[in-house]
Design an enzyme around this catalytic site. Structure first.
Site, PDB file in Angstrom:
ATOM      1  N   ARG A   1     -45.434   1.789 -55.478  1.00  0.00           N
ATOM      2  CA  ARG A   1     -44.668   2.672 -54.761  1.00  0.00           C
ATOM      3  C   ARG A   1     -44.627   3.998 -55.203  1.00  0.00           C
ATOM      4  NH1 ARG A   1     -39.550  -1.493 -55.252  1.00  0.00           N
ATOM      5  NH2 ARG A   1     -40.109  -2.475 -53.321  1.00  0.00           N
TER       6      ARG A   1
ATOM      7  N   LYS B   1     -35.890 -20.970 -45.979  1.00  0.00           N
ATOM      8  CA  LYS B   1     -34.710 -21.381 -45.356  1.00  0.00           C
ATOM      9  C   LYS B   1     -34.485 -20.721 -44.158  1.00  0.00           C
ATOM     10  CE  LYS B   1     -32.157 -22.442 -49.557  1.00  0.00           C
ATOM     11  NZ  LYS B   1     -30.829 -22.355 -50.322  1.00  0.00           N
TER      12      LYS B   1
ATOM     13  N   GLY C   1     -36.101  -5.696 -47.484  1.00  0.00           N
ATOM     14  CA  GLY C   1     -34.615  -6.025 -46.930  1.00  0.00           C
ATOM     15  C   GLY C   1     -34.843  -4.930 -45.700  1.00  0.00           C
TER      16      GLY C   1
ATOM     17  N   GLY D   1     -42.250  -9.518 -49.586  1.00  0.00           N
ATOM     18  CA  GLY D   1     -42.862  -9.496 -50.771  1.00  0.00           C
ATOM     19  C   GLY D   1     -43.964 -10.646 -50.771  1.00  0.00           C
TER      20      GLY D   1
END
Length: 397
Positions: free
Chosen positions: A41, A198, A374, A351
């Site tokens: 980053r 999930k 996100g 990720g």
């Protein structure tokens, strides 16, 4: 999406002598001793900073780091090591400034790093007074932190409201272009891979993509739930039986458009979840009651690879098996190498996805690797990110 681009302001000669405030994403992982363990980053932020310095601007850069408590600065919250790494990459001193909200002394051709912005009271709730103070520090606000683009905070949204000029830095602009190319104006067929443990965490993403994609490949625990929905046995595999009807609805929505959710025809099973567990390839219909499905089988992987090689656009979020264990990594590796070999424009994010890309060394063969976890997922959900919304609004004047 129409936003003002910092590169255009530089090209137009509008940056020299101006105070430029860059919101970067320097939230790097650190070990227990506070040392930076991975600096991607920081390196990704350098082009924007260099662009501003080369254009003769007085440059301020800030970022969050970790999860500090607002108004309570602790040594662990400091960006000191980030400033040190940034100075190495830029080849010049990068002073770190604390208590900067009420004023920053920086001259054209200089750069300073402003201490952890999440320590400022009102940051997370986008306090207007704080946002206005930040905006008063600069002539040009540059948002270059896609990883924070889904958050409406003082240093990401409020400052963009009140700054004289608000624009997208090169990193954010590249994300906008890649996402537009993949989702808003895709070359068909558009294939999306959505994998993870999930269905519940990615149900809205699946529902949103089902309205647009030509093939929706599911993997991991999500695929197990879809196998249940297709009437297949999954043994003691990770799944969400209460979401079977939701999975069926996604399959039906795709079918109604003449599209498909390919269900695995063979899988790789084990009796235990362990790196040294014995891997057994089985037809999907032959999964035993005490089996755990930990990967897609070679026949399924081959069929999906063929679809990916024929795709026009590929969106990838999530490995299709437990790729951390080599015995259950073949499915993910096959998918990864098919994406790398495809002529399609591909965009990957998340990720675990980035870890798989690194494991198989295909970074240069993926069209665009998204830097925001996100934020990337929220775009896939069909949401308009706050950063995109405010920058587009400011571009209209």
């Amino acid at each position: 999406m129409n936003v003002i681009r910092f590169a255009d302001l530089v090209a137009q000669g509008r940056v020299r002598g101006q105070r430029v405030f860059i919101r970067a994403d320097l939230n790097v992982p650190q070990d227990d001793a506070g040392r930076i363990t991975e600096d991607t980053r920081i390196r990704a932020s350098v082009p924007c900073i260099r662009m501003a310095l080369d254009a003769g601007a007085a440059v301020m850069v800030t970022s969050h780091l970790g999860r500090p408590t607002e108004g309570e600065f602790k040594p662990a919250d400091t960006l000191a090591l980030v400033a040190e790494r940034l100075s190495q990459l830029l080849g010049r001193p990068v002073p770190l400034k604390a208590g900067w909200v009420d004023g920053v002394d920086v001259k054209p051709g200089e750069v300073v790093l402003l201490e952890n912005c999440r320590v400022n009271k009102g940051e997370k709730k986008n306090n207007e007074e704080l946002a206005r103070k930040m905006a008063a520090l600069c002539d040009i606000f540059v948002h270059d932190a896609f990883g924070t683009a889904h958050r409406a905070e003082a240093s990401t949204y409020g400052i963009a409201q009140f700054a004289k000029v608000a624009c997208a830095g090169p990193l954010l602009a590249a994300e906008i272009d890649a996402l537009t190319r993949a989702l808003a104006q895709p070359k068909r067929p558009l294939v999306a891979i959505v994998a993870g443990s999930k269905v519940s965490t990615k149900l809205t993403i699946l529902q949103s993509l089902a309205k647009n994609v030509d093939q929706l490949i599911v993997g991991g625990g999500i695929a197990n739930t879809f196998m249940l929905a297709a009437g297949l046995p999954i043994g003691k595999s990770l799944a969400e039986a209460d979401l079977v009807n939701d999975a069926k609805a996604v399959i039906d929505a795709m079918a109604a458009r003449g599209a498909a959710v390919p269900i695995p025809t063979d899988v790789v099973c084990a009796k235990t979840f362990a790196a040294d567990a014995t891997a057994t390839v089985k037809a999907a219909r032959d999964v035993a009651a005490d089996d755990m499905i930990l990967d897609i089988g070679p026949r399924t992987a081959g069929a999906l690879a063929a679809q990916l090689r024929a795709a026009g656009t590929i969106v990838w979020n999530g490995p299709v098996g437990v790729f951390e264990f080599d015995a259950f990594a073949h499915g993910t590796e096959t998918i990864a190498r098919a994406i790398a070999a495809s002529d399609a424009f591909s965009i990957a994010g998340g990720g675990d996805t980035l870890a798989a890309i690194a494991k198989y060394g295909i970074e240069k063969d993926v069209g665009y690797i998204s830097t925001g976890g996100g934020a990337f997922l929220e775009v896939l959900e069909g949401k308009t990110l706050p950063a995109f919304e405010i920058l587009a609004r400011r571009a209209k004047g």
